[in-house]
Design a protein around this motif. Structure first.
Motif, PDB file in Angstrom:
ATOM      1  N   ARG A  45       8.599 -15.156 -10.030  1.00 14.18           N
ATOM      2  CA  ARG A  45       9.203 -14.841 -11.318  1.00 14.18           C
ATOM      3  C   ARG A  45       9.341 -16.119 -12.135  1.00 14.18           C
ATOM      4  NH1 ARG A  45      14.255 -10.985 -11.017  1.00 14.18           N
ATOM      5  NH2 ARG A  45      15.134 -12.749  -9.880  1.00 14.18           N
ATOM      6  N   GLU A  46       9.041 -16.013 -13.425  1.00 12.91           N
ATOM      7  CA  GLU A  46       9.089 -17.176 -14.300  1.00 12.91           C
ATOM      8  C   GLU A  46       9.888 -16.863 -15.558  1.00 12.91           C
ATOM      9  OE1 GLU A  46       5.280 -18.312 -15.835  1.00 12.91           O
ATOM     10  OE2 GLU A  46       4.775 -16.285 -16.501  1.00 12.91           O
ATOM     11  N   GLY A  47      10.512 -17.890 -16.093  1.00 11.08           N
ATOM     12  CA  GLY A  47      11.233 -17.743 -17.343  1.00 11.08           C
ATOM     13  C   GLY A  47      10.274 -17.688 -18.511  1.00 11.08           C
ATOM     14  N   VAL A  48      10.529 -16.777 -19.422  1.00 12.08           N
ATOM     15  CA  VAL A  48       9.670 -16.583 -20.591  1.00 12.08           C
ATOM     16  C   VAL A  48      10.345 -17.109 -21.856  1.00 12.08           C
ATOM     17  CG1 VAL A  48       8.584 -14.848 -22.056  1.00 12.08           C
ATOM     18  CG2 VAL A  48       8.536 -14.581 -19.574  1.00 12.08           C
ATOM     19  N   ALA A  49      11.583 -16.677 -22.063  1.00 10.41           N
ATOM     20  CA  ALA A  49      12.313 -17.067 -23.268  1.00 10.41           C
ATOM     21  C   ALA A  49      13.801 -16.948 -22.994  1.00 10.41           C
ATOM     22  CB  ALA A  49      11.919 -16.192 -24.449  1.00 10.41           C
ATOM     23  N   ALA A  50      14.574 -17.779 -23.673  1.00 15.87           N
ATOM     24  CA  ALA A  50      16.024 -17.738 -23.512  1.00 15.87           C
ATOM     25  C   ALA A  50      16.687 -18.018 -24.843  1.00 15.87           C
ATOM     26  CB  ALA A  50      16.464 -18.732 -22.455  1.00 15.87           C
ATOM     27  N   ILE A  51      17.935 -17.578 -24.940  1.00 17.86           N
ATOM     28  CA  ILE A  51      18.648 -17.707 -26.196  1.00 17.86           C
ATOM     29  C   ILE A  51      20.098 -18.068 -25.923  1.00 17.86           C
ATOM     30  CG2 ILE A  51      19.160 -15.207 -26.282  1.00 17.86           C
ATOM     31  CD1 ILE A  51      18.659 -15.395 -29.350  1.00 17.86           C
ATOM     32  N   TYR A  52      20.643 -18.951 -26.765  1.00 14.50           N
ATOM     33  CA  TYR A  52      22.026 -19.360 -26.623  1.00 14.50           C
ATOM     34  C   TYR A  52      22.941 -18.306 -27.239  1.00 14.50           C
ATOM     35  CZ  TYR A  52      20.495 -23.849 -24.860  1.00 14.50           C
ATOM     36  OH  TYR A  52      19.949 -24.841 -24.084  1.00 14.50           O
ATOM     37  N   PRO A  53      24.245 -18.360 -26.927  1.00 13.57           N
ATOM     38  CA  PRO A  53      25.168 -17.286 -27.352  1.00 13.57           C
ATOM     39  C   PRO A  53      25.165 -16.987 -28.846  1.00 13.57           C
ATOM     40  CG  PRO A  53      26.226 -18.646 -25.707  1.00 13.57           C
ATOM     41  CD  PRO A  53      24.920 -19.309 -26.030  1.00 13.57           C
ATOM     42  N   GLY A  54      25.086 -18.006 -29.672  1.00 12.43           N
ATOM     43  CA  GLY A  54      25.132 -17.767 -31.106  1.00 12.43           C
ATOM     44  C   GLY A  54      23.883 -17.105 -31.652  1.00 12.43           C
ATOM     45  N   GLY A  55      22.789 -17.226 -30.922  1.00  7.43           N
ATOM     46  CA  GLY A  55      21.548 -16.583 -31.328  1.00  7.43           C
ATOM     47  C   GLY A  55      20.609 -17.448 -32.161  1.00  7.43           C
ATOM     48  N   SER A  56      21.079 -18.603 -32.592  1.00  8.76           N
ATOM     49  CA  SER A  56      20.241 -19.422 -33.468  1.00  8.76           C
ATOM     50  C   SER A  56      19.358 -20.386 -32.701  1.00  8.76           C
ATOM     51  CB  SER A  56      21.111 -20.204 -34.457  1.00  8.76           C
ATOM     52  OG  SER A  56      22.008 -21.044 -33.767  1.00  8.76           O
TER      53      SER A  56
END
Length: 128
Positions: A45-56
């Motif tokens: 399994r590999e990471g594709v995309a991630a996002i911080y809490p604020g979304g920006s």
């Protein structure tokens, strides 16, 4: 009980687009990093995309930069992944996940070990 439910997977021809959604419940996911991961048959399994809490702020794997877009709607407790210009090598089971922490170093945010809650996955198949 924490639940993450992915939807939107399917089959598409190379060059096409798909949009994935991940609805969360039983957990205040809005204050935590969230991510999309994928696992192809016979591969890790590999990471594709991630996002911080604020979304920006977002982070992408090199293999999907410029083609995938991650976003979140904290009011709806939903995570999204828009996938464009899909390639056969994008074929995999896609999982959404909520991290253990409210902030992660950019070089750690695609590390699956940083994630606590996982969805059941949705299959994406891209044919050539």
């Amino acid at each position: 009980q924490v639940q993450l439910v992915e939807s939107g997977g399917g089959s598409v021809q190379a060059g096409g687009s798909l949009g994935l959604s991940c609805a969360t419940s039983g957990y205040t996911s809005s204050g935590y990093c969230m991510g999309w991961f994928r696992q192809a048959p016979g591969k890790e399994r590999e990471g594709v995309a991630a996002i911080y809490p604020g979304g920006s702020s977002t982070v992408y794997a090199d293999s999907v930069k410029g083609r995938f877009t991650i976003s979140r709607d904290n009011a709806k407790k939903t995570l999204y992944l828009q996938m464009n210009s899909l390639k056969p090598e994008d074929t995999a089971m896609y999982y959404c996940a909520v991290a253990n922490n409210r902030w992660l170093r950019p070089d750690m945010i695609l590390d699956q070990l940083q994630y606590r809650y996982w969805g059941q996955g949705t299959q994406v198949t891209v044919s050539s």
